[in-house]
Design a protein around this motif. Structure first.
Motif, PDB file in Angstrom:
ATOM      1  N   THR A  73      58.563  43.184  48.300  1.00  0.00           N
ATOM      2  CA  THR A  73      58.619  41.781  48.719  1.00  0.00           C
ATOM      3  C   THR A  73      57.488  41.464  49.683  1.00  0.00           C
ATOM      4  O   THR A  73      56.866  40.393  49.611  1.00  0.00           O
ATOM      5  N   THR A  74      57.183  42.404  50.577  1.00  0.00           N
ATOM      6  CA  THR A  74      56.092  42.201  51.528  1.00  0.00           C
ATOM      7  C   THR A  74      54.759  42.082  50.806  1.00  0.00           C
ATOM      8  O   THR A  74      53.946  41.206  51.120  1.00  0.00           O
ATOM      9  N   MET A  79      50.063  39.231  48.523  1.00  0.00           N
ATOM     10  CA  MET A  79      49.248  38.946  47.345  1.00  0.00           C
ATOM     11  C   MET A  79      48.998  37.454  47.210  1.00  0.00           C
ATOM     12  O   MET A  79      47.944  37.029  46.714  1.00  0.00           O
ATOM     13  N   ALA A  80      49.933  36.646  47.636  1.00  0.00           N
ATOM     14  CA  ALA A  80      49.707  35.199  47.604  1.00  0.00           C
ATOM     15  C   ALA A  80      48.531  34.834  48.501  1.00  0.00           C
ATOM     16  O   ALA A  80      47.681  33.997  48.141  1.00  0.00           O
ATOM     17  N   THR A  81      48.445  35.481  49.655  1.00  0.00           N
ATOM     18  CA  THR A  81      47.308  35.255  50.555  1.00  0.00           C
ATOM     19  C   THR A  81      46.020  35.768  49.925  1.00  0.00           C
ATOM     20  O   THR A  81      44.957  35.128  50.023  1.00  0.00           O
ATOM     21  N   ALA A  82      46.099  36.924  49.267  1.00  0.00           N
ATOM     22  CA  ALA A  82      44.921  37.487  48.613  1.00  0.00           C
ATOM     23  C   ALA A  82      44.418  36.555  47.511  1.00  0.00           C
ATOM     24  O   ALA A  82      43.209  36.372  47.349  1.00  0.00           O
ATOM     25  N   ARG A  83      45.322  35.967  46.735  1.00  0.00           N
ATOM     26  CA  ARG A  83      44.908  35.054  45.666  1.00  0.00           C
ATOM     27  C   ARG A  83      44.219  33.817  46.245  1.00  0.00           C
ATOM     28  O   ARG A  83      43.250  33.308  45.672  1.00  0.00           O
ATOM     29  N   ALA A  84      44.712  33.352  47.380  1.00  0.00           N
ATOM     30  CA  ALA A  84      44.078  32.202  48.020  1.00  0.00           C
ATOM     31  C   ALA A  84      42.669  32.556  48.484  1.00  0.00           C
ATOM     32  O   ALA A  84      41.739  31.735  48.377  1.00  0.00           O
ATOM     33  N   LEU A  85      42.486  33.773  48.978  1.00  0.00           N
ATOM     34  CA  LEU A  85      41.153  34.218  49.402  1.00  0.00           C
ATOM     35  C   LEU A  85      40.216  34.308  48.206  1.00  0.00           C
ATOM     36  O   LEU A  85      39.060  33.866  48.275  1.00  0.00           O
ATOM     37  N   TRP A 106      50.783  44.601  40.738  1.00  0.00           N
ATOM     38  CA  TRP A 106      50.363  43.261  41.157  1.00  0.00           C
ATOM     39  C   TRP A 106      48.917  43.044  40.713  1.00  0.00           C
ATOM     40  O   TRP A 106      48.091  43.954  40.794  1.00  0.00           O
ATOM     41  N   ARG A 107      48.624  41.841  40.289  1.00  0.00           N
ATOM     42  CA  ARG A 107      47.260  41.490  39.903  1.00  0.00           C
ATOM     43  C   ARG A 107      46.856  40.165  40.526  1.00  0.00           C
ATOM     44  O   ARG A 107      47.697  39.291  40.738  1.00  0.00           O
ATOM     45  N   ALA A 108      45.575  40.043  40.770  1.00  0.00           N
ATOM     46  CA  ALA A 108      45.021  38.792  41.274  1.00  0.00           C
ATOM     47  C   ALA A 108      43.617  38.635  40.716  1.00  0.00           C
ATOM     48  O   ALA A 108      42.907  39.618  40.496  1.00  0.00           O
ATOM     49  N   GLY A 109      43.214  37.397  40.484  1.00  0.00           N
ATOM     50  CA  GLY A 109      41.880  37.137  39.958  1.00  0.00           C
ATOM     51  C   GLY A 109      41.783  37.522  38.497  1.00  0.00           C
ATOM     52  O   GLY A 109      42.761  37.535  37.753  1.00  0.00           O
ATOM     53  N   ASN A 110      40.577  37.855  38.081  1.00  0.00           N
ATOM     54  CA  ASN A 110      40.300  38.207  36.685  1.00  0.00           C
ATOM     55  C   ASN A 110      40.211  39.723  36.571  1.00  0.00           C
ATOM     56  O   ASN A 110      39.205  40.323  36.938  1.00  0.00           O
ATOM     57  N   THR A 111      41.254  40.330  36.034  1.00  0.00           N
ATOM     58  CA  THR A 111      41.310  41.796  35.967  1.00  0.00           C
ATOM     59  C   THR A 111      40.905  42.339  34.602  1.00  0.00           C
ATOM     60  O   THR A 111      40.966  43.547  34.382  1.00  0.00           O
ATOM     61  N   THR A 112      40.509  41.458  33.690  1.00  0.00           N
ATOM     62  CA  THR A 112      40.114  41.910  32.351  1.00  0.00           C
ATOM     63  C   THR A 112      38.637  41.684  32.048  1.00  0.00           C
ATOM     64  O   THR A 112      38.139  42.182  31.037  1.00  0.00           O
ATOM     65  N   GLN A 113      37.930  40.940  32.907  1.00  0.00           N
ATOM     66  CA  GLN A 113      36.500  40.720  32.672  1.00  0.00           C
ATOM     67  C   GLN A 113      35.752  42.050  32.716  1.00  0.00           C
ATOM     68  O   GLN A 113      36.020  42.908  33.553  1.00  0.00           O
ATOM     69  N   LEU A 114      34.786  42.207  31.808  1.00  0.00           N
ATOM     70  CA  LEU A 114      33.963  43.411  31.791  1.00  0.00           C
ATOM     71  C   LEU A 114      32.831  43.274  32.793  1.00  0.00           C
ATOM     72  O   LEU A 114      32.081  42.300  32.763  1.00  0.00           O
TER      73      LEU A 114
END
Length: 320
Positions: A73-74, A79-85, A106-114
């Motif tokens: 949960t923490t 991660m919500a803060t990380a996505r905002a950054l 957990w994922r944030a941003g574009n994790t599939t771009q080469l």
């Protein structure tokens, strides 16, 4: 004073040699075609997920820390803060964090771009060589072992090239894709098959680190964990941003590379954090043409620090 200058000079040499800038020349073999496959772990729209049946359950070497719903949960909140950054930064950033106890990802941003792998691929190369040696397929000399440590700790390009040539690195790409889960790894179009000319996704790097921690022989795994915790000071960024209390280890990649006719920096980091290497972490950053190495290194470090509740701006050191 003279000794201090010598240390600084040596670090500068290592930094400049560290993470291959330009593409290799035609002296290397021709590129091979690469088939793409989906990542082995699927995420929900919120960016948090559990392993799908395609991802085997971790063996008994998983960390012994008891699963904690509170910890998840923490991290959700952080991660919500990380996505905002990430949303505020130019360029393209991908972040993957996996809890080896609960299996949550957990994922944030574009994790599939080469992206160009830069020196992160050195972890895959060393892993493959260690496994082949363990299987009795190759024998490591004292020089080979020295080069492997230089490749991981100092990110030495010449040592990596020597390993690539000695152990036929081009033949390892199938292992990287099929065994290590780097399913979208390939040669950057228009380039020869060489360690400096590869691209992969953030998820590919997370899968690689997961393999090392969950699947490798215990002795080989211990070597890599120990070595990644002993990287030279100019690799103290990226996953290192988790903070010393998280006992991080990482292999970083930084280089100026061309995409779509534009030369730009990439600053990537893959590693682990937490007791018993509980968390797998991979973060990639393709900066814009105007971006700088310090901007990239600070950004990926602050992202990791945010996820693990460490101080930001993260206290880091990186090549100059």
């Amino acid at each position: 004073m003279r000794a201090s200058r010598l240390v600084l000079t040596m670090l500068s040499v290592f930094a400049l040699a560290g993470c291959g800038g330009t593409a290799a020349t035609a002296e290397n073999p021709a590129p091979s075609s690469v088939a793409s496959a989906p990542p082995v772990i699927a995420s929900d729209p919120a960016g948090r997920s559990a392993p799908t049946p395609a991802h085997p359950a971790p063996p008994s070497r998983s960390p012994s820390t008891a699963p904690s719903a509170a910890a998840a949960t923490t991290i959700d909140a952080r991660m919500a803060t990380a996505r905002a950054l990430i949303a505020k930064k130019p360029g393209t950033i991908g972040l993957v964090v996996r809890d080896r106890v609960t299996g949550t990802v957990w994922r944030a941003g574009n994790t599939t771009q080469l992206n160009w792998t830069a020196s992160t691929i050195k972890l895959a190369l060393s892993s493959a060589i260690l496994e082949r040696a363990h299987a009795g397929q190759v024998t490591l000399t004292a020089t080979d072992k020295k080069y492997m440590r230089l490749s991981l700790v100092n990110s030495d390009n010449d040592a990596t090239t020597a390993l690539w040539n000695t152990f036929h690195g081009a033949d390892m790409l199938t292992r990287f894709r099929d065994t290590y889960g780097m399913s979208t790894l390939g040669v950057v179009p228009g380039n020869t098959v060489f360690w400096r000319n590869l691209h992969c996704s953030t998820q590919d790097l997370a899968n690689l680190m997961s393999y090392v921690l969950d699947r490798m022989d215990a002795t080989d795994r211990a070597y890599l964990v120990t070595t990644l915790r002993e990287v030279a000071p100019f690799q103290h960024w990226g996953v290192w941003g988790a903070g010393t209390s998280m006992h991080p280890g990482n292999k970083n990649g930084w280089a100026q590379k061309p995409d779509d006719g534009i030369t730009h920096w990439v600053t990537h980091s893959v590693g682990f954090a937490g007791d018993h290497e509980r968390y797998v972490v991979a973060v990639t950053y393709r900066l814009t043409a105007s971006g700088t190495l310090p901007q990239g290194a600070h950004t990926v470090s602050d992202l990791v620090a945010t996820v693990f509740g460490a101080t930001t701006p993260a206290a880091i050191s990186f090549p100059t």
